[in-house]
Structure formats: structure tokens, C-alpha cells
Design a protein around this motif. Structure first.
Motif, short mmCIF file in Angstrom:
data_model
loop_
_atom_site.label_atom_id
_atom_site.label_comp_id
_atom_site.label_asym_id
_atom_site.label_seq_id
_atom_site.Cartn_x
_atom_site.Cartn_y
_atom_site.Cartn_z
N LEU A 1 -5.94 -10.28 -8.40
CA LEU A 1 -6.35 -11.61 -7.97
C LEU A 1 -6.62 -11.64 -6.47
O LEU A 1 -7.57 -12.29 -6.01
CB LEU A 1 -5.26 -12.62 -8.33
CG LEU A 1 -5.56 -14.08 -8.00
CD1 LEU A 1 -6.85 -14.54 -8.66
CD2 LEU A 1 -4.39 -14.97 -8.42
N ALA A 2 -5.80 -10.94 -5.69
CA ALA A 2 -6.06 -10.86 -4.26
C ALA A 2 -7.41 -10.21 -3.99
O ALA A 2 -8.17 -10.65 -3.11
CB ALA A 2 -4.95 -10.07 -3.57
N LEU A 3 -7.75 -9.19 -4.77
CA LEU A 3 -9.06 -8.55 -4.63
C LEU A 3 -10.19 -9.51 -5.01
O LEU A 3 -11.19 -9.64 -4.29
CB LEU A 3 -9.13 -7.30 -5.51
CG LEU A 3 -8.26 -6.12 -5.09
CD1 LEU A 3 -8.10 -5.12 -6.23
CD2 LEU A 3 -8.86 -5.43 -3.86
N PRO B 1 -9.96 -21.82 0.28
CA PRO B 1 -9.01 -21.12 1.15
C PRO B 1 -8.68 -19.73 0.61
O PRO B 1 -8.57 -19.54 -0.59
CB PRO B 1 -7.77 -22.03 1.12
CG PRO B 1 -8.27 -23.35 0.65
CD PRO B 1 -9.42 -23.07 -0.26
N PRO B 2 -8.52 -18.76 1.49
CA PRO B 2 -8.23 -17.40 1.03
C PRO B 2 -6.75 -17.22 0.68
O PRO B 2 -5.89 -17.96 1.15
CB PRO B 2 -8.59 -16.55 2.25
CG PRO B 2 -8.31 -17.45 3.42
CD PRO B 2 -8.69 -18.84 2.95
N GLY C 1 -10.22 -5.67 3.47
CA GLY C 1 -10.27 -7.12 3.51
C GLY C 1 -9.14 -7.82 2.78
O GLY C 1 -9.13 -9.05 2.69
N LEU C 2 -8.19 -7.06 2.23
CA LEU C 2 -7.05 -7.69 1.57
C LEU C 2 -6.14 -8.36 2.60
O LEU C 2 -6.07 -7.95 3.76
CB LEU C 2 -6.24 -6.65 0.80
CG LEU C 2 -6.77 -6.25 -0.58
CD1 LEU C 2 -5.93 -5.11 -1.14
CD2 LEU C 2 -6.76 -7.43 -1.55
N VAL D 1 -5.19 -2.31 6.08
CA VAL D 1 -4.60 -3.55 5.57
C VAL D 1 -3.15 -3.61 6.01
O VAL D 1 -2.37 -2.70 5.71
CB VAL D 1 -4.68 -3.61 4.03
CG1 VAL D 1 -3.97 -4.86 3.50
CG2 VAL D 1 -6.13 -3.60 3.57
N PRO D 2 -2.74 -4.65 6.72
CA PRO D 2 -1.32 -4.77 7.10
C PRO D 2 -0.42 -4.80 5.87
O PRO D 2 -0.73 -5.47 4.88
CB PRO D 2 -1.27 -6.10 7.86
CG PRO D 2 -2.68 -6.35 8.30
CD PRO D 2 -3.55 -5.77 7.23
#
Length: 333
Positions: free
Chosen positions: A180-182, A190-191, A254-255, A284-285
Motif C-alpha cells: 500500500l505504501a508503494l 495526502p501521502p 520514494g517510500l 529510504v529512511p
């Protein structure tokens, strides 16, 4: 990491896990084994086992059930709020339970969901997604998107702050959360700004050190059972290399920041550690919290295992802190 071939199980596992396993067996509520029972019986056994784990004195919260429009009809969502903040405009964690896509429910994970809400000071939106093999990939991912869209469109009228949004899950649920995050990278609105992943099932791959060390059965989850879960989810003809089915293979750039809570004594351990390496490559942090003496599914053991409770509270604090503008220090790759 100790060598499980050389050290007895009792010397590797947290002693409270060993005591819990013995207590569950003596009480007649052992973990469900879908390889030894018809699926309906295994599901019932899983509900009984988790009812034993959850106990009769749940963490106090405020619970509300709602419905979203899903790909196959109404999709049930359970909103869980910390006590004293029932009417507050809260950050939200969309959460997917584990169970190999074939077992478990929002009921089996009741105590975990309550702990996340209370200690994260967030509203948890638990998704009652469809189980396999009755529904197979990618149906569950479509339901996950439906849940996200409901939160974005209707969450504010239910006290959910769609501008402060995280996703989370354990095991198979962590697969759905990462997927879902992808997918949210291409969604309007909103992200997703954070992800919480407990011991995820991220790739259809059994040729790893952790499968060789911990997959025989001494620590709970087995490699054989993982093969069975993947078959229920994918069927015989769905390509296992599909990046939506196995998000470890996806383009991770971009995650949002991710918190990986990893069980050290778990055949899926390397799914999370390999994901961490790929996150580092993608800049990605992320943070890896590795609990070397805990097995798969430890997040459901919090009533009996203090170290598991601490791990869940730490994870909840990471989510809540990030969504409230007090993020943890994370590796940036």
C-alpha cells in the motif's frame, strides 16, 4: 546471531516465550497448524489461540466499526482510539493483520491493535481484508487501496487526520502495508508518511539463511508452512516474481520512512534484513529493531512476554512520534 544448529532452542528463545508455549499447549490452545487441519478448523483454532493470548482484560480503548466500498462489496474497517481521545482529530495508522493471508482476523489481533492505539496515541484503522484461497492476489491489495481511499475521503468526519497517515502490519499484513505504501505514491491526496512493518512476508523465496536456520519448526513458523501460505495466496499460476505480490522486488524509491521490527528467531528474518539493505540502496529512511531472542508473531505475545510488550510499545511510539513531528533518528542509506 547465534547458530540455531548448535544451540538448543531453550537457550535461544526468551524464557517467557518458552513458558508461554508450554502454557498454551497444556491449556489446549496451541498455535493453529493449517497443514495438520482442514482450513476451517485451522481458522477456528487460530481464533481460540489468539483469544487465549489476548485475555479477558483488554487494553481500554474506544472501538467503532465502519464500512468502506471494497472491490467485492462492503469492506469492514475497525477504528480503535486511545482512551480520553475519542473525539480528537487523531493521526491514523491503517493496519493489516498477519496470518499468511489465510488465517486470523481483526479479532485475533485485538490486544496488539489496542496497544498500538494507546501507546502511539493514534487512531488505528484495522482492515478486515479477505482471506485466501477464497480470494487471491491481487484482491487483498485492491482492498488495501479501498481502505486508504476511505480514510482520505471519509476519515475527517470520523475524527481521523488524513494529513498524518501511516500504514502498518505484521507478517502477511506487513506485505500488504508495504504494498500500500508503494501504491500510494500514485494516489491523489495526502501521502502515506510512515510505515510500521513487523517481521514481514516480503518475497516468495525460501533459499535464505534464516529459512535454513529457523524453518524446521523449533521456533514456531516453518518453511513448509510458508510455502503453503504462498500457494493459498498466489495460486498455482500467479508469477511469484510479481513486485506487488513480493514487494521486496519492487522499486522502493520514494517510500516514506519505515520502521522494521524483526524477530531474530524467525524463518522470515532475512525478508526484513534484505528489505533494509534495499531501502539503504534506495535512500529510504528506515530503522531496524532486531529482537534476537523472539520468534515470529511475537507482537501477539505481549500479555505473557515482557520483551514482546516492550517491542510493541517501542514500535507504537515510533509511529506516533513520527506522525506528531517527533521522528526517531533513522538510517538514510
Amino acid at each position: 546471531m547465534p547458530d540455531a544448529f548448535a544451540v538448543p532452542v531453550r537457550e535461544l528463545l526468551d524464557p517467557q516465550v518458552l513458558a508461554l508455549n508450554a502454557l498454551a499447549a497444556s491449556a489446549g490452545w496451541p498455535p493453529a497448524d493449517p497443514l495438520a487441519l482442514p482450513l476451517a478448523e485451522a481458522r477456528a483454532a487460530a481464533e481460540r489461540h489468539h483469544a487465549f493470548l489476548n485475555g479477558r482484560a483488554p487494553v481500554p480503548v474506544v472501538v467503532q466499526d465502519v464500512e468502506a466500498a471494497g472491490p467485492g462489496g462492503p469492506l469492514r474497517l475497525r477504528l480503535i482510539r486511545p482512551p480520553g481521545e475519542a473525539s480528537a482529530h487523531l493521526p491514523v495508522l491503517i493496519y493489516f493483520h498477519g496470518g499468511g493471508f489465510a488465517l486470523n482476523s481483526i479479532y485475533t489481533h485485538d490486544r496488539l491493535l489496542r496497544l498500538l492505539a494507546r501507546h502511539g496515541r493514534v487512531a488505528v484503522c484495522a482492515v478486515a481484508y479477505s482471506l485466501a484461497p477464497e480470494r487471491r492476489f491481487p484482491f487483498q491489495h485492491e482492498e488495501a487501496l479501498s481502505a486508504l481511499r476511505w480514510v482520505v475521503r471519509h476519515g475527517p468526519s470520523h475524527g481521523l487526520d488524513r494529513e498524518r497517515l501511516a500504514v502498518g502490519g505484521d507478517s502477511a499484513g506487513a506485505n500488504l502495508a508495504l504494498g500500500l505504501a508503494l501504491a500510494s505514491r500514485g494516489e491523489p491526496g495526502p501521502p502515506v508518511s510512515f510505515g510500521l512493518l513487523f517481521y514481514g512476508m516480503f518475497a516468495h523465496d525460501f533459499d535464505t539463511a534464516s529459512h535454513r536456520l529457523y524453518g524446521a519448526g523449533g521456533f514456531g513458523l516453518t518453511t513448509e508452512r510458508m510455502r503453503w501460505y504462498w500457494r493459498q495466496y498466489l495460486g498455482e499460476h500467479t508469477p511469484a516474481a510479481d513486485a506487488w505480490a513480493a514487494p521486496l522486488l519492487a522499486d522502493l524509491r520514494g517510500l516514506p520512512p519505515l520502521y522494521l521490527a524483526v524477530a531474530g528467531l524467525d524463518c522470515l528474518r532475512d525478508d526484513s534484513l534484505r528489505l533494509a539493505r534495499r531501502l539503504e540502496e534506495a535512500k529510504v529512511p528506515h530503522r531496524v529493531a532486531l529482537y534476537e531472542d523472539l520468534p515470529h508473531a511475537f507482537a501477539g505475545m505481549t500479555r505473557f512476554v515482557r520483551r514482546a510488550e516492550v517491542a510493541v510499545i517501542q514500535a507504537a511510539s515510533a509511529v506516533g512520534g513520527h506522525l506528531r513531528g517527533q521522528p526517531l533518528a533513522l538510517a538514510n542509506g
